[in-house]
Design a protein around this motif. Structure first.
Motif, short mmCIF file in Angstrom:
data_model
loop_
_atom_site.label_atom_id
_atom_site.label_comp_id
_atom_site.label_asym_id
_atom_site.label_seq_id
_atom_site.Cartn_x
_atom_site.Cartn_y
_atom_site.Cartn_z
N ARG A 165 -5.87 -4.86 -8.44
CA ARG A 165 -7.20 -4.46 -7.99
C ARG A 165 -8.02 -5.69 -7.57
NH1 ARG A 165 -12.42 -3.78 -10.02
NH2 ARG A 165 -13.52 -2.02 -9.08
N THR A 166 -7.98 -6.73 -8.36
CA THR A 166 -8.70 -7.96 -8.04
C THR A 166 -8.20 -8.54 -6.73
OG1 THR A 166 -9.12 -8.44 -10.37
CG2 THR A 166 -9.22 -10.30 -8.86
N ALA A 167 -6.88 -8.57 -6.56
CA ALA A 167 -6.29 -9.11 -5.32
C ALA A 167 -6.68 -8.24 -4.12
CB ALA A 167 -4.77 -9.19 -5.45
N CYS A 168 -6.68 -6.93 -4.28
CA CYS A 168 -7.04 -6.02 -3.18
C CYS A 168 -8.51 -6.18 -2.80
CB CYS A 168 -6.74 -4.58 -3.56
SG CYS A 168 -4.98 -4.19 -3.57
N LEU A 169 -9.38 -6.31 -3.78
CA LEU A 169 -10.80 -6.49 -3.49
C LEU A 169 -11.04 -7.82 -2.76
CD1 LEU A 169 -12.38 -5.13 -6.79
CD2 LEU A 169 -12.46 -4.07 -4.53
N ALA A 170 -10.34 -8.87 -3.18
CA ALA A 170 -10.47 -10.16 -2.51
C ALA A 170 -9.97 -10.06 -1.07
CB ALA A 170 -9.71 -11.24 -3.27
N LEU A 192 0.84 -1.19 0.00
CA LEU A 192 0.00 0.00 0.00
C LEU A 192 0.87 1.24 0.00
CD1 LEU A 192 -2.77 -0.98 2.56
CD2 LEU A 192 -2.91 -0.94 0.08
N GLY A 193 0.53 2.17 -0.85
CA GLY A 193 1.28 3.41 -0.93
C GLY A 193 2.40 3.41 -1.96
N ASP A 194 2.77 2.21 -2.47
CA ASP A 194 3.80 2.16 -3.51
C ASP A 194 3.30 2.87 -4.77
OD1 ASP A 194 5.42 0.63 -1.89
OD2 ASP A 194 5.21 -1.22 -3.05
N SER A 195 4.22 3.35 -5.57
CA SER A 195 3.87 3.98 -6.83
C SER A 195 3.22 2.96 -7.75
CB SER A 195 5.14 4.53 -7.51
OG SER A 195 4.82 5.00 -8.80
#
Length: 60
Positions: free
Chosen positions: A30-35, A14-17
């Motif tokens: 995005r898919t991994a973050c939503l999961a 989180l926070g990486d460019s």
């Protein structure tokens, strides 16, 4: 990695460019973050239920 193996989401914190990631990598991230968000929400709900049971037993 062999062609028949599923692609892993890129290593990202989180926070990486996001500039260095391709569109496909961004979609995978995005898919991994939503999961992960769903997994976190389920754990919070589980803990809330557990706390509610404990509260009812100890009549806080």
């Amino acid at each position: 990695m062999m062609d028949d193996e599923p692609r892993r989401p890129p290593r990202h914190s989180l926070g990486d460019s996001l500039e260095r990631l391709s569109v496909v990598e961004l979609q995978e991230l995005r898919t991994a973050c939503l999961a992960e968000a769903e997994r976190i929400a389920a754990e919070v709900a589980r803990r809330d239920r557990s706390k509610a049971v404990a509260d009812s037993v100890f009549k806080r």
